[in-house]
Scaffold this active site. Structure first.
Site, PDB file in Angstrom:
ATOM      1  N   GLU A 179       0.795  -1.231   0.000  1.00 30.30           N
ATOM      2  CA  GLU A 179       0.000   0.000   0.000  1.00 30.30           C
ATOM      3  C   GLU A 179       0.823   1.274   0.000  1.00 30.30           C
ATOM      4  OE1 GLU A 179       0.358  -2.265   2.432  1.00 30.30           O
ATOM      5  OE2 GLU A 179       0.306  -1.367   4.432  1.00 30.30           O
TER       6      GLU A 179
ATOM      7  N   HIS B  87      -7.953  -4.083  -1.297  1.00 31.22           N
ATOM      8  CA  HIS B  87      -7.205  -4.124  -0.035  1.00 31.22           C
ATOM      9  C   HIS B  87      -6.175  -2.991   0.031  1.00 31.22           C
ATOM     10  CE1 HIS B  87      -5.287  -6.317   3.404  1.00 31.22           C
ATOM     11  NE2 HIS B  87      -4.213  -5.689   2.944  1.00 31.22           N
ATOM     12  N   GLU B  88      -5.354  -2.888  -0.997  1.00 33.04           N
ATOM     13  CA  GLU B  88      -4.295  -1.861  -0.944  1.00 33.04           C
ATOM     14  C   GLU B  88      -4.896  -0.460  -0.933  1.00 33.04           C
ATOM     15  OE1 GLU B  88      -1.813  -3.254   0.025  1.00 33.04           O
ATOM     16  OE2 GLU B  88      -2.141  -5.259  -0.781  1.00 33.04           O
TER      17      GLU B  88
ATOM     18  N   HIS C 280      -6.092   0.526   2.495  1.00 32.46           N
ATOM     19  CA  HIS C 280      -5.027   0.977   3.403  1.00 32.46           C
ATOM     20  C   HIS C 280      -4.880   2.502   3.388  1.00 32.46           C
ATOM     21  CE1 HIS C 280      -3.038  -2.430   5.260  1.00 32.46           C
ATOM     22  NE2 HIS C 280      -2.834  -3.060   4.107  1.00 32.46           N
TER      23      HIS C 280
ATOM     24  N   GLU D 224      -3.829  -4.349   9.232  1.00 29.40           N
ATOM     25  CA  GLU D 224      -4.211  -5.403   8.281  1.00 29.40           C
ATOM     26  C   GLU D 224      -5.623  -5.952   8.516  1.00 29.40           C
ATOM     27  OE1 GLU D 224      -2.736  -5.705   5.678  1.00 29.40           O
ATOM     28  OE2 GLU D 224      -0.713  -4.957   6.057  1.00 29.40           O
TER      29      GLU D 224
ATOM     30  N   ASP E 185       7.623  -9.841  11.087  1.00 28.49           N
ATOM     31  CA  ASP E 185       6.949 -10.800  10.193  1.00 28.49           C
ATOM     32  C   ASP E 185       5.950 -11.674  10.951  1.00 28.49           C
ATOM     33  OD1 ASP E 185       8.405  -9.977   8.030  1.00 28.49           O
ATOM     34  OD2 ASP E 185       9.722 -11.749   7.944  1.00 28.49           O
TER      35      ASP E 185
ATOM     36  N   TYR F 164      -4.805 -10.458   9.871  1.00 29.23           N
ATOM     37  CA  TYR F 164      -5.679 -10.125   8.740  1.00 29.23           C
ATOM     38  C   TYR F 164      -7.117 -10.589   8.990  1.00 29.23           C
ATOM     39  CZ  TYR F 164      -1.687  -9.008   5.687  1.00 29.23           C
ATOM     40  OH  TYR F 164      -0.573  -8.438   5.115  1.00 29.23           O
TER      41      TYR F 164
HETATM   42  N1  BES Z   1       1.017  -4.448   3.749  1.00 29.21           N
HETATM   43  C1  BES Z   1       0.792  -5.713   3.146  1.00 29.21           C
HETATM   44  C2  BES Z   1       2.023  -6.354   2.592  1.00 29.21           C
HETATM   45  C3  BES Z   1       3.095  -6.584   3.639  1.00 29.21           C
HETATM   46  C4  BES Z   1       2.847  -7.297   4.778  1.00 29.21           C
HETATM   47  C5  BES Z   1       4.365  -6.094   3.441  1.00 29.21           C
HETATM   48  C6  BES Z   1       3.854  -7.475   5.723  1.00 29.21           C
HETATM   49  C7  BES Z   1       5.359  -6.272   4.378  1.00 29.21           C
HETATM   50  C8  BES Z   1       5.108  -6.967   5.530  1.00 29.21           C
HETATM   51  C9  BES Z   1      -0.273  -5.634   2.051  1.00 29.21           C
HETATM   52  O1  BES Z   1      -1.237  -4.668   2.253  1.00 29.21           O
HETATM   53  C10 BES Z   1      -0.998  -6.943   2.031  1.00 29.21           C
HETATM   54  O2  BES Z   1      -1.584  -7.266   3.015  1.00 29.21           O
HETATM   55  N2  BES Z   1      -0.951  -7.686   0.938  1.00 29.21           N
HETATM   56  C11 BES Z   1      -1.606  -8.958   0.813  1.00 29.21           C
HETATM   57  C12 BES Z   1      -2.873  -8.861   0.028  1.00 29.21           C
HETATM   58  C13 BES Z   1      -4.138  -8.907   0.816  1.00 29.21           C
HETATM   59  C14 BES Z   1      -5.369  -8.990  -0.063  1.00 29.21           C
HETATM   60  C15 BES Z   1      -4.199  -9.933   1.904  1.00 29.21           C
HETATM   61  C16 BES Z   1      -0.671  -9.881   0.056  1.00 29.21           C
HETATM   62  O3  BES Z   1       0.450  -9.471  -0.237  1.00 29.21           O
HETATM   63  O4  BES Z   1      -1.032 -11.004  -0.222  1.00 29.21           O
HETATM   64 ZN    ZN Z   2      -2.518  -5.123   3.849  1.00 26.46          ZN
END
Ligand code: BES
Ligand code: ZN
Length: 641
Positions: free
Chosen positions: A310, A334-335, A338, A357, A413, A421
């Site tokens: 995002e 989703h993005e 954010h 999230e 992480d 989520y």
């Molecule tokens: N912010 C996250 C990606 C992220 C998470 C980057 C943790 C670094 C550390 C992004 O918004 C995200 O959640 N992406 C998901 C998609 C969503 C529909 C669940 C993905 O990458 O799958």
């Molecule tokens: Zn996200």
């Protein structure tokens, strides 16, 4: 039911009295090198240092603006130049500024008092910790209010992936993209790398001819010196600083939304994401105006390790979303979401990642419902719920299934699992169901309004909702119910049970096939299945499947090598589990060409757990150099464990 009394209401109220002035987003953007910063009054909240993944002394001094002046050097694979940092003292007696760095070569630090250069600083750089990096401590004089750091990144920076021309679709030009979340901004620049601190930023970039640089900011035009200038006038946390440099072109979707991508996928991407404007309308109707000016998307090379990221004004996306049928566009929803949950109202530490999230997954689903109707929204909830149950059952320890993550996480992480989520989203579904949309929707909108451009904690949210919702409906929820969601393990029994009629039909058809044994039974239904129905079917296949049954499915439906990456992934998980040999060569190809973590971490994990460790190690040996540094670190750990 007993009504819950706000736990720390008085404290919470004290925190919310000083409200935050919003940036004037109507100010015209400067495309010149002068830095135009929109003034925001930071609320006078008491700062308690609760982020242990930063060395910075952000309870004493806070960065207010970062200016980057950088060469993007593809030969050396480094960003090289000067970071100028303005800051303010929270504690008037503060006499050091402590910054996060990781792998940065620091050449010098110059102190400034207004425009006056002071003596060179006698800074110190600590030994590096493998996760946290190295602490940069800069002694300040009384009047010092900004510093200039001459530095260079490492070619191994975890936050940057440098792709050779051969690793791009066009094959002629190299590509660079960043990934700062969660703690990799410090591999790109010296920063206070915590979501608790927000600052504006500006940048001047020099890139090789024929490449377009883009940032999470106003997109710069080339000036007469061949330099590009960027500006982000809204204060953002460091993890939202982003850069991409490649041979990309632009296609508009409307007057303030468009797509950047390599030529091969530009038209397809613009078509796939053509409903982004409607998503924005739905979001704004629920939660108020989009405050970030433009909203563009960039489709990155396939090694991008996430579905999406995002980055403000410019979401980064994996090319695996371009399925041809708009079936995976929930990631765009989703993005975009954010822009409210996360970018506007931000978790103050990664222990509260669900505030980013979980809220975003909730908003995403509301927007999907608005655009495509209840059936699709419920299918997505049901698929997510299945994933959550698996994630809970696989959790290494129960504390990692709480919404409030434990203090002793080893890496942020650990906070980014389906617990944050989907358990997070389901907590909001629970509140929505208990209070009703007519009460809950305005409350959530008010939460975003009242905390815009602030960093917040789980406790802030709970206190805010108590204060707002208890007077309206004192009996809707109990304290025990809330605590079970936030501070308890697993899935609370008060969770919503998504019921999809379409999925019930898929289950019936599967059953009929499995009992009757004839693939034609399935075929008559399955030809009309959406991607979601396919995913439900594939994830729900029985534990016992014969080679004949796998073969029949594959022959009838071309699952091996399926162009839809989600379907292919779900099928390969089955193929690994049931040792379905014909899928292995195409699976190898998938692992060689797709770097999206959601797929490849689980595929390598399944290979490891199904006596395919040697095969996995061989394929990984070939694929690893093309993977993003983040994916390399994660898969190294999976295959070692
Ligand atoms: N912010 C996250 C990606 C992220 C998470 C980057 C943790 C670094 C550390 C992004 O918004 C995200 O959640 N992406 C998901 C998609 C969503 C529909 C669940 C993905 O990458 O799958
Ligand atoms: Zn996200």
């Amino acid at each position: 039911m007993t009504s819950i009394k706000p736990i720390l209401l008085s404290l919470a109220m004290a925190g919310f009295v000083a409200s935050c002035g919003k940036p004037d987003t109507k100010t015209p953007e400067t495309k010149s090198s002068t830095t135009e910063t929109v003034k925001t009054e930071t609320a006078a909240r008491k700062i308690t240092k609760d982020d242990k993944f930063t060395y910075s002394n952000y309870d004493k001094v806070q960065v207010t603006h970062l200016d980057l002046n950088l060469d993007v050097n593809f030969d050396a694979k480094v960003l090289d130049g000067i970071a100028t940092i303005d800051f303010k003292r929270i504690d008037p007696s503060a006499d050091t500024l402590v910054l996060d760095t990781k792998g940065l070569l620091i050449r010098s630090v110059q102190l400034f008092n207004g425009d006056e250069a002071e003596v060179d600083s006698s800074y110190t750089l600590s030994d590096a910790d493998p996760t946290m990096g190295a602490k940069l401590t800069i002694p300040l004089n009384d009047g010092t209010d900004s510093i200039a750091i001459s530095y260079r990144t490492s070619p191994e920076a975890e936050g940057l992936q440098w792709l050779s021309p051969e690793q791009t679709a066009g094959k002629e030009k190299p590509f660079l993209f960043s990934q700062a979340q969660a703690i990799n901004a410090r591999t790109m620049a010296p920063v206070q790398d915590t979501p608790a601190v927000r600052h504006t930023y500006s940048a001047t970039l020099r890139v090789p001819d024929g490449l377009t640089p883009l940032m999470s900011a106003s997109q710069g035009e080339k000036d007469e010196n061949g330099e590009y200038h960027f500006n982000m006038p809204q204060p953002i946390p460091s993890y939202l600083i982003a850069i991409a440099v490649g041979d990309v072109k632009f296609k508009a979707i409307n007057d303030h939304i468009g797509v950047y991508a390599e030529d091969y996928i530009l038209d397809a991407a613009a078509e796939e994401f053509s409903e982004t404007p409607q998503m924005e309308v739905a979001n704004e109707r629920l939660y108020g105006p989009y405050l970030w000016d433009r909203y563009d998307l960039i489709v990155l090379p396939p090694s991008f390790p996430y579905g999406g990221m995002e980055n403000p004004r410019l979401s980064f996306l994996t090319p695996t979303l371009v399925a041809g049928d708009k079936s995976l566009t929930n990631v765009v929803a989703h993005e975009l979401a954010h822009s409210w949950s996360g970018n506007l109202v931000t978790n103050s530490s990664w222990r509260d990642a669900w505030l980013n999230e979980g809220f975003t997954s909730y908003v995403e689903n509301r927007v999907m419902e608005e655009l495509y109707g209840k059936d699709r929204a419920v299918m997505e909830q049901a698929l997510d719920m299945q994933g959550l149950k698996r994630a809970i059952s696989e959790a290494k320890r129960p504390e990692l299934t709480h919404l409030k993550m434990p203090e002793d996480m080893k890496h942020p992480d650990e906070a980014f699992t389906l617990v944050s989520y989907i358990k997070g989203a389901n907590f909001l579904f629970f509140l929505e169901d208990r209070f009703g949309r007519e009460v809950f929707d305005p409350a959530l909108k008010a939460w975003f309004d009242d905390h815009a451009f602030q960093s917040v904690t789980t406790e802030d949210f709970i206190n805010y909702m108590h204060a707002r919702l208890d007077p309206i409906d004192p009996d809707a929820v109990t304290r025990e119910e809330i605590n079970a969601w936030v501070y308890g393990p697993g899935l609370p029994e008060t969770a919503r049970q998504p019921k999809s009629d379409a999925f019930a039909k898929v289950e019936a058809a599967t059953q009929a096939w499995f009992e009757g044994g004839n693939i034609e039974i399935l075929q008559s239904d399955a030809t009309a299945w959406s991607t979601h129905e396919w995913l439900h079917f594939l994830n729900g296949l029985p534990e016992q499947l014969s080679l004949e049954q796998l073969n029949a499915l594959d022959t009838a439906f071309s699952l091996t090598g399926n162009p839809n990456a989600e379907i292919a992934f779900a099928w390969y998980m089955q193929a690994i589990k049931h040792d379905y040999e014909p899928a292995f060569a195409p699976l190898e190809n998938f692992l060689m060409t797709v770097g999206r973590g959601k797929f490849i971490y689980r595929l390598y994990g399944a290979l490891q757990n199904n006596d395919k460790a040697d095969w996995a190690a061989r394929v990984y040996g070939n694929a690893r150099p093309g993977y993003h540094p983040i994916a390399q670190r994660r898969i190294d750990a999976i295959l070692e464990g």
